[in-house]
Write a protein that holds these residues in place. Sequence first.
Motif, PDB file in Angstrom:
ATOM      1  N   GLU A 120       0.867  -0.900   0.052  1.00 40.29           N
ATOM      2  CA  GLU A 120       0.038  -0.140  -0.087  1.00 40.29           C
ATOM      3  C   GLU A 120       1.052   1.511  -0.007  1.00 40.29           C
ATOM      4  O   GLU A 120       0.645   2.644  -0.396  1.00 40.29           O
ATOM      5  CB  GLU A 120      -0.690  -0.048   0.881  1.00 40.29           C
ATOM      6  CG  GLU A 120      -1.673   0.869   1.506  1.00 40.29           C
ATOM      7  CD  GLU A 120      -2.641   1.877   0.550  1.00 40.29           C
ATOM      8  OE1 GLU A 120      -3.734   2.633   0.518  1.00 40.29           O
ATOM      9  OE2 GLU A 120      -2.454   0.745  -0.582  1.00 40.29           O
ATOM     10  N   ALA A 121       1.787   1.128   0.744  1.00 42.84           N
ATOM     11  CA  ALA A 121       3.023   2.423   0.560  1.00 42.84           C
ATOM     12  C   ALA A 121       3.628   3.196  -0.949  1.00 42.84           C
ATOM     13  O   ALA A 121       3.961   3.991  -0.711  1.00 42.84           O
ATOM     14  CB  ALA A 121       4.326   1.765   1.412  1.00 42.84           C
ATOM     15  N   VAL A 122       3.826   1.636  -1.696  1.00 39.34           N
ATOM     16  CA  VAL A 122       3.873   2.152  -3.397  1.00 39.34           C
ATOM     17  C   VAL A 122       2.750   2.784  -3.960  1.00 39.34           C
ATOM     18  O   VAL A 122       2.941   4.096  -4.591  1.00 39.34           O
ATOM     19  CB  VAL A 122       4.780   1.097  -3.705  1.00 39.34           C
ATOM     20  CG1 VAL A 122       4.331   0.871  -5.374  1.00 39.34           C
ATOM     21  CG2 VAL A 122       4.864   0.350  -3.224  1.00 39.34           C
ATOM     22  N   GLY A 123       1.623   2.399  -3.522  1.00 37.97           N
ATOM     23  CA  GLY A 123       0.061   3.186  -3.876  1.00 37.97           C
ATOM     24  C   GLY A 123       0.685   3.888  -3.566  1.00 37.97           C
ATOM     25  O   GLY A 123      -0.301   5.264  -3.993  1.00 37.97           O
ATOM     26  N   VAL A 124       0.531   4.340  -2.575  1.00 35.78           N
ATOM     27  CA  VAL A 124       0.138   6.381  -1.572  1.00 35.78           C
ATOM     28  C   VAL A 124       1.332   7.459  -2.084  1.00 35.78           C
ATOM     29  O   VAL A 124       1.188   7.792  -2.724  1.00 35.78           O
ATOM     30  CB  VAL A 124       0.331   5.742   0.195  1.00 35.78           C
ATOM     31  CG1 VAL A 124       0.535   7.295   0.185  1.00 35.78           C
ATOM     32  CG2 VAL A 124      -0.563   5.322   0.551  1.00 35.78           C
ATOM     33  N   ALA A 125       2.778   6.361  -2.333  1.00 33.77           N
ATOM     34  CA  ALA A 125       3.648   7.101  -3.212  1.00 33.77           C
ATOM     35  C   ALA A 125       3.561   8.130  -4.558  1.00 33.77           C
ATOM     36  O   ALA A 125       3.219   9.357  -4.819  1.00 33.77           O
ATOM     37  CB  ALA A 125       4.875   6.101  -3.319  1.00 33.77           C
ATOM     38  N   ASN A 126       2.502   6.553  -5.033  1.00 30.25           N
ATOM     39  CA  ASN A 126       2.262   7.234  -6.410  1.00 30.25           C
ATOM     40  C   ASN A 126       0.966   8.279  -6.658  1.00 30.25           C
ATOM     41  O   ASN A 126       1.201   9.036  -7.786  1.00 30.25           O
ATOM     42  CB  ASN A 126       1.212   5.671  -6.927  1.00 30.25           C
ATOM     43  CG  ASN A 126       2.731   4.737  -7.579  1.00 30.25           C
ATOM     44  OD1 ASN A 126       3.291   5.873  -8.490  1.00 30.25           O
ATOM     45  ND2 ASN A 126       3.193   3.602  -7.791  1.00 30.25           N
ATOM     46  N   VAL A 127      -0.046   7.859  -5.489  1.00 30.16           N
ATOM     47  CA  VAL A 127      -0.627   8.905  -5.308  1.00 30.16           C
ATOM     48  C   VAL A 127      -0.695  10.432  -5.345  1.00 30.16           C
ATOM     49  O   VAL A 127      -0.996  11.518  -5.649  1.00 30.16           O
ATOM     50  CB  VAL A 127      -2.418   9.229  -4.169  1.00 30.16           C
ATOM     51  CG1 VAL A 127      -3.291   9.604  -3.731  1.00 30.16           C
ATOM     52  CG2 VAL A 127      -3.418   7.364  -4.586  1.00 30.16           C
ATOM     53  N   ARG A 128       0.488  10.608  -4.123  1.00 26.59           N
ATOM     54  CA  ARG A 128       0.709  11.616  -3.696  1.00 26.59           C
ATOM     55  C   ARG A 128       1.866  12.840  -4.670  1.00 26.59           C
ATOM     56  O   ARG A 128       1.953  13.531  -4.662  1.00 26.59           O
ATOM     57  CB  ARG A 128       2.264  11.604  -2.878  1.00 26.59           C
ATOM     58  CG  ARG A 128       1.701  10.938  -1.239  1.00 26.59           C
ATOM     59  CD  ARG A 128       2.735  11.192   0.507  1.00 26.59           C
ATOM     60  NE  ARG A 128       1.557  10.849   1.472  1.00 26.59           N
ATOM     61  CZ  ARG A 128       2.034  10.108   2.435  1.00 26.59           C
ATOM     62  NH1 ARG A 128       3.351   9.747   2.512  1.00 26.59           N
ATOM     63  NH2 ARG A 128       1.647   9.764   3.602  1.00 26.59           N
ATOM     64  N   ARG A 129       2.360  11.043  -5.614  1.00 21.94           N
ATOM     65  CA  ARG A 129       3.216  12.084  -6.867  1.00 21.94           C
ATOM     66  C   ARG A 129       2.325  12.676  -7.679  1.00 21.94           C
ATOM     67  O   ARG A 129       3.032  13.374  -8.441  1.00 21.94           O
ATOM     68  CB  ARG A 129       4.206  10.369  -7.281  1.00 21.94           C
ATOM     69  CG  ARG A 129       4.805  11.205  -8.322  1.00 21.94           C
ATOM     70  CD  ARG A 129       5.753   9.820  -9.362  1.00 21.94           C
ATOM     71  NE  ARG A 129       7.157  10.224 -10.311  1.00 21.94           N
ATOM     72  CZ  ARG A 129       7.635   9.579  -9.962  1.00 21.94           C
ATOM     73  NH1 ARG A 129       7.883   8.875  -9.654  1.00 21.94           N
ATOM     74  NH2 ARG A 129       8.465   9.815 -11.189  1.00 21.94           N
ATOM     75  N   SER A 130       1.350  11.925  -7.843  1.00 23.77           N
ATOM     76  CA  SER A 130       0.244  12.385  -8.897  1.00 23.77           C
ATOM     77  C   SER A 130      -0.590  13.997  -8.803  1.00 23.77           C
ATOM     78  O   SER A 130      -1.306  14.654  -8.994  1.00 23.77           O
ATOM     79  CB  SER A 130      -0.514  11.474  -9.422  1.00 23.77           C
ATOM     80  OG  SER A 130      -1.489  11.356  -7.972  1.00 23.77           O
ATOM     81  N   THR A 131      -0.318  13.871  -6.494  1.00 26.96           N
ATOM     82  CA  THR A 131      -1.043  15.527  -6.130  1.00 26.96           C
ATOM     83  C   THR A 131       0.032  16.609  -6.344  1.00 26.96           C
ATOM     84  O   THR A 131      -0.812  17.537  -4.914  1.00 26.96           O
ATOM     85  CB  THR A 131      -1.759  14.315  -5.168  1.00 26.96           C
ATOM     86  OG1 THR A 131      -1.018  14.130  -3.881  1.00 26.96           O
ATOM     87  CG2 THR A 131      -2.934  13.903  -5.733  1.00 26.96           C
TER      88      THR A 131
END
Length: 185
Positions: A120-131
């Motif tokens: 999930e941390a990888v997914g959160v990193a991608n979300v943060r990257r997108s925003t």
Amino acid sequence: MLQHRSVRAAEILAAAREVLEEVGFDGLRMRTLATRLGITAPALYAHFRDKREIENALIAEGLREQGAALAQARAAEPARDETETIWAGFRQWALANPALHKLIAARALDFDDEEVAAAEAVGVANVRRSTGGDRTAGVAFWAFAFGMVELEISGRVPPGYDLDAAWTYGLRALTAALAEPPDGR
């Protein structure tokens, strides 16, 4: 440290994924899985404590795949808007893995499970990257993407609607909102 699974545990997870894709997460039962593998249901418990542990392993696997898909999408189109690329990768992965996506979306994540938390941390990193790191915007993008994918997978969009246009519209609206955050943030 992440768990290392035995060959038999890996076989169980592969069979669980097959069952999941065939009948959905509500049809994923220990007895069904045991029958698929040609073993007794109690034999599964030598490798997994319960069904939830199997679901957690599948969720972690799905989240890792999702993260890899987003990285591949970014690498394939480095000149494209990164926000659009990340969410297009999410959509593509979810549509290719609808039952696993639904399992991930339907179950509360077990952050006590190291594999789930790391994936999930990888997914959160991608979300943060997108925003740009904006957590509130991240939740809005995540909700938009999950909702759109759910509508698409479930066939809940009436004929004649252009889902690609709806995705583009939604992402552009959210991206524009990033430029002018509401007061109080």
